[in-house]
Scaffold this active site. Sequence first.
Site, short mmCIF file in Angstrom:
data_model
loop_
_atom_site.label_atom_id
_atom_site.label_comp_id
_atom_site.label_asym_id
_atom_site.label_seq_id
_atom_site.Cartn_x
_atom_site.Cartn_y
_atom_site.Cartn_z
CB CYS A 1 37.83 33.41 40.94
SG CYS A 1 37.06 34.99 41.29
CB CYS B 1 37.98 39.19 40.89
SG CYS B 1 38.00 39.57 39.17
CB CYS C 1 35.44 47.22 37.56
SG CYS C 1 35.21 45.46 37.77
CD GLU D 1 37.68 43.70 46.35
OE1 GLU D 1 38.27 43.91 45.27
OE2 GLU D 1 37.98 42.78 47.11
CB CYS E 1 31.06 34.73 43.52
SG CYS E 1 30.65 34.10 41.88
CB CYS F 1 35.88 30.31 38.81
SG CYS F 1 34.40 30.54 37.80
N1 SAH Z 1 31.15 36.28 37.23
C1 SAH Z 1 31.46 37.11 36.10
C2 SAH Z 1 32.05 38.46 36.44
C3 SAH Z 1 33.05 38.56 37.54
S1 SAH Z 1 34.64 37.90 37.23
C4 SAH Z 1 32.33 36.36 35.13
O1 SAH Z 1 32.70 35.22 35.40
O2 SAH Z 1 32.62 36.89 34.06
C5 SAH Z 1 35.38 39.02 36.11
C6 SAH Z 1 36.54 38.41 35.29
O3 SAH Z 1 37.74 38.30 36.07
C7 SAH Z 1 36.22 37.03 34.81
O4 SAH Z 1 36.65 36.86 33.48
C8 SAH Z 1 37.03 36.19 35.77
O5 SAH Z 1 37.20 34.93 35.29
C9 SAH Z 1 38.27 37.01 35.93
N2 SAH Z 1 39.13 36.66 37.08
C10 SAH Z 1 38.76 36.10 38.24
N3 SAH Z 1 39.82 35.89 39.04
C11 SAH Z 1 40.90 36.34 38.36
C12 SAH Z 1 42.31 36.39 38.65
N4 SAH Z 1 42.79 35.95 39.81
N5 SAH Z 1 43.13 36.91 37.71
C13 SAH Z 1 42.62 37.38 36.54
N6 SAH Z 1 41.33 37.36 36.22
C14 SAH Z 1 40.46 36.84 37.12
#
Ligand code: SAH
Length: 369
Positions: free
Chosen positions: A118, A356, A104, A91, A111, A115
């Site tokens: 996510c 994301c 973005c 995406e 990934c 986390c």
């Molecule tokens: N791996 C990198 C970049 C991708 S995630 C990182 O961790 O920074 C980009 C951002 O979106 C990160 O801060 C991540 O924690 C956040 N993110 C992931 N899932 C999310 C969600 N469901 N709601 C809000 N932010 C989210």
Amino acid sequence: MKPVLFNFTDAELSEFVTARGLPKFRATQIREWLGRGAPDFASMKNLPETLRRDLDDAAQTLPCKIVRRLDSGDGETTKFLLEMQDGEQIECVLMRTTYGNSVCVSSQAGCAMGCRFCASTLLGLKRNLTANEIFAQVLVAQWELRRNRADKTNVRPNGDANNGDVSHIVIMGTGEPLQNTENVIDFIERANKDLGIGWRRITVSTCGIVPGIRRLIEWGRPINLAISLHAPTDELRGQIMPINNKYKLGEVLAAADDFTNLHNRQLMIEYILLGRKNSDGETELYNATEEHAEKLATLLHGKNCMVNLIPWNAVDERDFASPSGNAVHRFQDTLIRRGIHTRIRRERGTDIGSACGQLRLNNAKKNEK
Ligand code: SAH
């Protein structure tokens, strides 16, 4: 599989053109269109029509194709689901803002970071994206902006729509950029050189891969660094971000400090505010109480940083809840009272599932059925 002309060197493109019995200048014309992000040969208006058709049969322009696109109701956000040649889907999101047009981009298909909040990591890591595949995402957005300008589509509510090209890049889509550091560096170098996007308008967001941050320091370009922190203690962070068991908070922030001190840049801290439903169905704060805010303020005291508070975007498969607006503001007030620069990330494109990895995940689920 059709060859992707965008991946060709000038010599290869020239050879491709002459092998088809065409004059060499066609290669120059095609290269120009490729640099603008032409999605197909049909768009290459200065080529004869039969040639355009021939080329569409023989080759592909970019290394990705748009399989779905979604526009938010306010015309500010467009999300693209792109398919790579091997069928992997990723995406990218175009955000039209008052300060410019930001894209973005994803750095990986899937990934591996795991986390807990996510969507991107739910299906695991498929593979790294090449520098070209990351670059192509920016070109898809650029093409869209220029098309909007020509057609007067996607005009923003204030009417000053789409008056420019892509001005900002955030590497904050699916994937962990510092697990694909060399391709990401390669991509940023080219975005700067070929598209003229300033270092300071490019942001890499990481969950805290310390050797990757050290590599960015060695590389030496003054881009922005964002750290996804999401918790003020190792104990809590370790529960939602497995990477914290490898690189502890102190180590991550020390590396980030070294980066920002080198370039005299403000460090960006990302902090998702998470809640959890209790057995009565009420939302309890998970990492977002005033006590957490106090701890975060202590951790960040004296640093040149900006905390972006992100209300969690709901993901069905994930066992969290979004805290109330009041809770978000209380958290922010505590940080501000303690002298920490803080803003609440404006949610964009929530009506089109812009959290994301949601689009990719939903499409994968649909294809399974
Ligand atoms: N791996 C990198 C970049 C991708 S995630 C990182 O961790 O920074 C980009 C951002 O979106 C990160 O801060 C991540 O924690 C956040 N993110 C992931 N899932 C999310 C969600 N469901 N709601 C809000 N932010 C989210």
